[in-house]
Design a protein around this motif. Structure first.
Motif, PDB file in Angstrom:
ATOM      1  N   GLN A 150     -36.227  25.992  -4.616  1.00 41.23           N
ATOM      2  CA  GLN A 150     -34.929  26.556  -4.966  1.00 41.23           C
ATOM      3  C   GLN A 150     -34.556  27.700  -4.024  1.00 41.23           C
ATOM      4  OE1 GLN A 150     -34.680  28.090  -8.952  1.00 41.23           O
ATOM      5  NE2 GLN A 150     -32.467  28.345  -8.889  1.00 41.23           N
ATOM      6  N   GLN A 151     -35.521  28.580  -3.755  1.00 44.90           N
ATOM      7  CA  GLN A 151     -35.244  29.733  -2.906  1.00 44.90           C
ATOM      8  C   GLN A 151     -35.055  29.344  -1.435  1.00 44.90           C
ATOM      9  OE1 GLN A 151     -37.593  33.282  -5.393  1.00 44.90           O
ATOM     10  NE2 GLN A 151     -38.423  32.542  -3.469  1.00 44.90           N
ATOM     11  N   SER A 152     -35.773  28.317  -1.007  1.00 49.59           N
ATOM     12  CA  SER A 152     -35.723  27.952   0.410  1.00 49.59           C
ATOM     13  C   SER A 152     -34.570  27.009   0.736  1.00 49.59           C
ATOM     14  CB  SER A 152     -37.051  27.315   0.830  1.00 49.59           C
ATOM     15  OG  SER A 152     -38.094  28.252   0.700  1.00 49.59           O
ATOM     16  N   ASN A 153     -34.043  26.345  -0.276  1.00 46.04           N
ATOM     17  CA  ASN A 153     -32.808  25.579  -0.124  1.00 46.04           C
ATOM     18  C   ASN A 153     -32.864  24.563   1.027  1.00 46.04           C
ATOM     19  OD1 ASN A 153     -30.194  24.880  -0.865  1.00 46.04           O
ATOM     20  ND2 ASN A 153     -29.249  26.394   0.503  1.00 46.04           N
ATOM     21  N   GLY A 154     -33.941  23.769   1.051  1.00 47.53           N
ATOM     22  CA  GLY A 154     -34.042  22.689   2.014  1.00 47.53           C
ATOM     23  C   GLY A 154     -34.407  23.088   3.430  1.00 47.53           C
ATOM     24  N   ARG A 155     -34.929  24.320   3.614  1.00 43.05           N
ATOM     25  CA  ARG A 155     -35.243  24.803   4.970  1.00 43.05           C
ATOM     26  C   ARG A 155     -36.728  24.653   5.313  1.00 43.05           C
ATOM     27  NH1 ARG A 155     -32.490  28.148   7.973  1.00 43.05           N
ATOM     28  NH2 ARG A 155     -34.205  29.649   8.131  1.00 43.05           N
ATOM     29  N   TYR A 156     -37.423  23.762   4.639  1.00 43.83           N
ATOM     30  CA  TYR A 156     -38.821  23.440   4.943  1.00 43.83           C
ATOM     31  C   TYR A 156     -39.697  24.695   5.078  1.00 43.83           C
ATOM     32  CZ  TYR A 156     -36.832  18.854   5.889  1.00 43.83           C
ATOM     33  OH  TYR A 156     -36.156  17.665   5.785  1.00 43.83           O
ATOM     34  N   PRO A 157     -39.910  25.412   3.983  1.00 44.51           N
ATOM     35  CA  PRO A 157     -40.713  26.628   4.051  1.00 44.51           C
ATOM     36  C   PRO A 157     -42.171  26.331   4.391  1.00 44.51           C
ATOM     37  CG  PRO A 157     -40.382  25.979   1.778  1.00 44.51           C
ATOM     38  CD  PRO A 157     -39.500  25.089   2.615  1.00 44.51           C
ATOM     39  N   LEU A 158     -42.836  27.330   4.972  1.00 40.39           N
ATOM     40  CA  LEU A 158     -44.274  27.240   5.208  1.00 40.39           C
ATOM     41  C   LEU A 158     -45.010  27.671   3.942  1.00 40.39           C
ATOM     42  CD1 LEU A 158     -44.491  28.989   8.709  1.00 40.39           C
ATOM     43  CD2 LEU A 158     -44.585  26.545   8.256  1.00 40.39           C
ATOM     44  N   VAL A 159     -46.004  26.902   3.544  1.00 42.26           N
ATOM     45  CA  VAL A 159     -46.805  27.246   2.364  1.00 42.26           C
ATOM     46  C   VAL A 159     -48.276  27.290   2.777  1.00 42.26           C
ATOM     47  CG1 VAL A 159     -47.527  26.582   0.045  1.00 42.26           C
ATOM     48  CG2 VAL A 159     -45.151  26.232   0.760  1.00 42.26           C
ATOM     49  N   PHE A 160     -48.856  28.484   2.779  1.00 43.68           N
ATOM     50  CA  PHE A 160     -50.285  28.660   3.059  1.00 43.68           C
ATOM     51  C   PHE A 160     -51.031  28.656   1.723  1.00 43.68           C
ATOM     52  CE2 PHE A 160     -48.356  30.487   6.823  1.00 43.68           C
ATOM     53  CZ  PHE A 160     -49.194  30.089   7.849  1.00 43.68           C
ATOM     54  N   SER A 161     -52.009  27.780   1.600  1.00 45.90           N
ATOM     55  CA  SER A 161     -52.727  27.635   0.329  1.00 45.90           C
ATOM     56  C   SER A 161     -54.217  27.909   0.476  1.00 45.90           C
ATOM     57  CB  SER A 161     -52.540  26.213  -0.226  1.00 45.90           C
ATOM     58  OG  SER A 161     -53.403  25.997  -1.339  1.00 45.90           O
ATOM     59  N   THR A 162     -54.751  28.674  -0.473  1.00 46.88           N
ATOM     60  CA  THR A 162     -56.211  28.786  -0.623  1.00 46.88           C
ATOM     61  C   THR A 162     -56.622  28.243  -1.996  1.00 46.88           C
ATOM     62  OG1 THR A 162     -55.960  31.096  -1.350  1.00 46.88           O
ATOM     63  CG2 THR A 162     -56.529  30.729   0.960  1.00 46.88           C
ATOM     64  N   LEU A 163     -55.787  27.379  -2.564  1.00 45.68           N
ATOM     65  CA  LEU A 163     -56.137  26.740  -3.827  1.00 45.68           C
ATOM     66  C   LEU A 163     -57.340  25.814  -3.623  1.00 45.68           C
ATOM     67  CD1 LEU A 163     -52.565  25.768  -5.093  1.00 45.68           C
ATOM     68  CD2 LEU A 163     -54.054  27.523  -6.071  1.00 45.68           C
ATOM     69  N   LEU A 164     -58.252  25.819  -4.561  1.00 42.79           N
ATOM     70  CA  LEU A 164     -59.442  24.981  -4.458  1.00 42.79           C
ATOM     71  C   LEU A 164     -59.256  23.622  -5.130  1.00 42.79           C
ATOM     72  CD1 LEU A 164     -62.080  27.748  -5.161  1.00 42.79           C
ATOM     73  CD2 LEU A 164     -61.758  26.552  -3.014  1.00 42.79           C
ATOM     74  N   SER A 165     -58.337  23.534  -6.068  1.00 42.27           N
ATOM     75  CA  SER A 165     -58.126  22.299  -6.804  1.00 42.27           C
ATOM     76  C   SER A 165     -57.360  21.271  -5.964  1.00 42.27           C
ATOM     77  CB  SER A 165     -57.338  22.591  -8.090  1.00 42.27           C
ATOM     78  OG  SER A 165     -56.846  21.394  -8.656  1.00 42.27           O
ATOM     79  N   ILE A 166     -57.921  20.086  -5.842  1.00 42.89           N
ATOM     80  CA  ILE A 166     -57.251  19.004  -5.108  1.00 42.89           C
ATOM     81  C   ILE A 166     -55.924  18.651  -5.780  1.00 42.89           C
ATOM     82  CG2 ILE A 166     -57.406  16.573  -4.445  1.00 42.89           C
ATOM     83  CD1 ILE A 166     -60.415  16.951  -4.123  1.00 42.89           C
ATOM     84  N   LYS A 167     -55.932  18.573  -7.113  1.00 44.16           N
ATOM     85  CA  LYS A 167     -54.710  18.204  -7.849  1.00 44.16           C
ATOM     86  C   LYS A 167     -53.603  19.225  -7.623  1.00 44.16           C
ATOM     87  CE  LYS A 167     -56.681  15.415 -11.603  1.00 44.16           C
ATOM     88  NZ  LYS A 167     -56.831  15.285 -13.069  1.00 44.16           N
ATOM     89  N   LEU A 168     -53.955  20.497  -7.646  1.00 41.92           N
ATOM     90  CA  LEU A 168     -52.939  21.533  -7.455  1.00 41.92           C
ATOM     91  C   LEU A 168     -52.391  21.510  -6.033  1.00 41.92           C
ATOM     92  CD1 LEU A 168     -54.369  24.587  -9.457  1.00 41.92           C
ATOM     93  CD2 LEU A 168     -52.852  22.756 -10.222  1.00 41.92           C
ATOM     94  N   ASN A 169     -53.259  21.297  -5.063  1.00 47.21           N
ATOM     95  CA  ASN A 169     -52.796  21.217  -3.679  1.00 47.21           C
ATOM     96  C   ASN A 169     -51.876  20.019  -3.479  1.00 47.21           C
ATOM     97  OD1 ASN A 169     -53.836  23.443  -2.154  1.00 47.21           O
ATOM     98  ND2 ASN A 169     -55.882  22.592  -2.410  1.00 47.21           N
ATOM     99  N   GLN A 170     -52.162  18.910  -4.162  1.00 51.06           N
ATOM    100  CA  GLN A 170     -51.325  17.715  -4.026  1.00 51.06           C
ATOM    101  C   GLN A 170     -49.900  17.962  -4.514  1.00 51.06           C
ATOM    102  OE1 GLN A 170     -53.701  14.856  -6.159  1.00 51.06           O
ATOM    103  NE2 GLN A 170     -54.724  14.098  -4.301  1.00 51.06           N
ATOM    104  N   ILE A 171     -49.753  18.841  -5.479  1.00 52.60           N
ATOM    105  CA  ILE A 171     -48.416  19.169  -5.992  1.00 52.60           C
ATOM    106  C   ILE A 171     -47.574  19.821  -4.902  1.00 52.60           C
ATOM    107  CG2 ILE A 171     -47.168  20.685  -7.601  1.00 52.60           C
ATOM    108  CD1 ILE A 171     -49.443  20.168  -9.615  1.00 52.60           C
ATOM    109  N   PHE A 172     -48.213  20.689  -4.103  1.00 53.19           N
ATOM    110  CA  PHE A 172     -47.476  21.400  -3.060  1.00 53.19           C
ATOM    111  C   PHE A 172     -47.349  20.600  -1.767  1.00 53.19           C
ATOM    112  CE2 PHE A 172     -48.974  24.812  -5.817  1.00 53.19           C
ATOM    113  CZ  PHE A 172     -47.842  25.607  -5.928  1.00 53.19           C
TER     114      PHE A 172
END
Length: 272
Positions: free
Chosen positions: A57-79
């Motif tokens: 919503q905040q990025s409005n289609g501008r392909y934001p960069l998302v840096f993740s240190t999430l350990l869960s495979i399922k949670l990473n798949q969401i992003f």
């Protein structure tokens, strides 16, 4: 080229590691303005989906960069969706470790870290030092470094420095050989007096050309002949000052970082 970019750091904990590593990489693009936001303590799928909704919503289609240190495979798949540029900082190393150790990681946030205060302090200090002394910044403080990585531009100094700081707890500075250094075959006095802690980083002309061409296509800077000349000049400097050299081409970041540490007989700090 993007003039500005939204950046999000997501984590199952405080997000310090995601933010520090992301910033260490983004500082290599000073001509781009980054709008950064930290989203910590993502522990469930519902929290992940709410965070993703907010990001989109905040990025409005501008392909934001998302840096993740999430350990869960399922949670990473969401992003990991086409609407964002997703960078999974932890997973590459974790999968490699699973193969090497022939065991499955538990992938639960917070289990580290029953780190004692001294270990946590060392890690934070090492990360902050690496970021503050990236790309030739703060040479006056090189006496405090555990190691100094020297090489031509785009030879891989920054990611190796960040890995050594975050994974080994060592204060790693890095210095780019600029044209004046290359033509004079001289190193700054701050590096010379710390020569015993210096490692040269090199690569093949073809690999250097490929990296530079992605950044500045068609430029003299990216030209293969320029890359060949600069690498030859850097080799002369390393030979003149008797500096050990590590080649990054064909190696992963962790392999290169390990060899850099081995060249100086450096060990991981206790707790890492």
């Amino acid at each position: 080229m993007w003039k500005s970019k939204d950046v999000y750091y997501i984590s199952g904990n405080t997000g310090i590691l995601a933010k520090d590593m992301g910033k260490a990489l983004l500082c290599q693009f000073p001509e781009i303005s980054f709008n950064e936001e930290l989203i910590p303590f993502i522990r469930s799928e519902s929290q992940a989906r709410r965070a993703l909704d907010k990001i989109l919503q905040q990025s409005n289609g501008r392909y934001p960069l998302v840096f993740s240190t999430l350990l869960s495979i399922k949670l990473n798949q969401i992003f990991d969706t086409p609407e964002v540029e997703f960078l999974n900082i932890i997973d590459h190393f974790l999968v490699t470790l699973e193969d090497l150790l022939e065991a499955k990681a538990i992938r639960e946030p917070g289990t580290s870290r029953h780190l004692d205060d001294n270990t946590m302090t060392r890690r934070v200090n090492a990360i902050h030092y690496s970021i503050a002394h990236d790309d030739g910044t703060g040479t006056k403080d090189y006496d405090e470094a555990d190691l100094i990585i020297v090489g031509v531009s785009r030879s891989g100094k920054t990611p190796v420095s960040v890995f050594i700081a975050t994974q080994m707890g060592l204060k790693a500075a890095n210095y780019p050989l600029v044209q004046d250094d290359l033509t004079s075959a001289r190193l700054p006095s701050e590096i010379v007096r710390n020569k015993k802690r210096v490692v040269g980083l090199s690569t093949s002309p073809q690999m250097l050309h490929a990296f530079r061409e992605k950044r500045y296509p068609g430029s003299t800077y990216a030209n293969l002949e320029t890359c060949e000349q600069e690498l030859q000049q850097s080799d002369q400097i390393f030979l003149k000052y008797q500096i050990p050299v590590v080649f990054s081409n064909g190696r992963s970041i962790e392999e290169t970082a390990t060899q850099v540490a081995q060249e100086l007989d450096l060990k991981r700090q206790p707790g890492f």
